[in-house]
Design a protein around this motif. Sequence first.
Motif, PDB file in Angstrom:
ATOM      1  N   GLU A   1     -38.828  34.022  40.509  1.00  0.00           N
ATOM      2  CA  GLU A   1     -38.680  35.474  40.635  1.00  0.00           C
ATOM      3  C   GLU A   1     -37.278  35.845  41.106  1.00  0.00           C
ATOM      4  OE1 GLU A   1     -40.012  39.285  40.224  1.00  0.00           O
ATOM      5  OE2 GLU A   1     -41.373  37.575  40.025  1.00  0.00           O
TER       6      GLU A   1
ATOM      7  N   ASP B   1     -40.378  44.300  39.123  1.00  0.00           N
ATOM      8  CA  ASP B   1     -40.406  44.590  37.684  1.00  0.00           C
ATOM      9  C   ASP B   1     -40.159  46.070  37.408  1.00  0.00           C
ATOM     10  OD1 ASP B   1     -40.887  41.952  37.107  1.00  0.00           O
ATOM     11  OD2 ASP B   1     -43.059  42.197  36.890  1.00  0.00           O
ATOM     12  N   ARG B   2     -40.536  46.932  38.354  1.00  0.00           N
ATOM     13  CA  ARG B   2     -40.337  48.368  38.164  1.00  0.00           C
ATOM     14  C   ARG B   2     -38.915  48.805  38.493  1.00  0.00           C
ATOM     15  NH1 ARG B   2     -45.426  48.545  40.787  1.00  0.00           N
ATOM     16  NH2 ARG B   2     -44.422  49.153  42.740  1.00  0.00           N
TER      17      ARG B   2
ATOM     18  N   SER C   1     -43.742  41.059  42.948  1.00  0.00           N
ATOM     19  CA  SER C   1     -43.272  40.936  41.565  1.00  0.00           C
ATOM     20  C   SER C   1     -43.397  42.254  40.815  1.00  0.00           C
ATOM     21  CB  SER C   1     -44.065  39.851  40.831  1.00  0.00           C
ATOM     22  OG  SER C   1     -43.841  38.584  41.415  1.00  0.00           O
ATOM     23  N   GLU C   2     -44.492  42.960  41.039  1.00  0.00           N
ATOM     24  CA  GLU C   2     -44.682  44.247  40.368  1.00  0.00           C
ATOM     25  C   GLU C   2     -43.615  45.243  40.799  1.00  0.00           C
ATOM     26  OE1 GLU C   2     -48.640  45.419  41.259  1.00  0.00           O
ATOM     27  OE2 GLU C   2     -49.565  43.789  40.106  1.00  0.00           O
TER      28      GLU C   2
END
Length: 222
Positions: free
Chosen positions: A155, A100-101, A96-97
Amino acid sequence: MTTSVPDRPGRRPKAARRAVAASERTRQPTEVRRRLIVEAAVPLIVERGSAAVGVRDVAAAAGVSVGTVTYHFDSVQEVLSEAMVLHIERYYAALSEAADRATSGAEGLRLLIDALFTDDTDRHWRMWFDYWHAGDRDRAFARGQAERYASWHGEIRSLVERGVAEGDFRAVDPADFAVRFAALADGLALQRLRQAPPLTTEAARAHLYRLVEVELEAAATG
């Protein structure tokens, strides 16, 4: 005649040192002790599978007594459940990180695909399928898996919706696509672990790229 050798100056007797060490361990907060035990269980499950891990194995790996494990947990199943959840949550949090980037929804989906299949992810997939099968025996496992799938589908949906809004993807039902994407990923992961037929990480990624291309990208550029 046997003579005793005194401890060197400045050092406690061995028995005292052992007592101090034990006392220091017991002074750790309950949540810290639980976390240490759960952390120790993760590699055991990866190596052996949850069905082959017992309370003595967990205690030995954590460097504590069996009584300590049973004091903090109602059963070894509770330890194993928390260990699996810990590993899985860490894995998907990292995905997820990365998403998100990403600078776009399309890039985020590509990053997910790349992260799902690497030389290191077989460890995760073994744990995931062990967790999956455990749901047949334990309701807590089943509930945890349902929650994880819901989050994972969310997601994927978010990235598709972002890609549509940015004009990179055609308008589709993101929930339907998420189901197909996740199902294909699970199937490819199982085939990769079994190697029947053989499947490389590159080939697994290519199948998911193809799904994205056919369902999301092709019509957008047509």
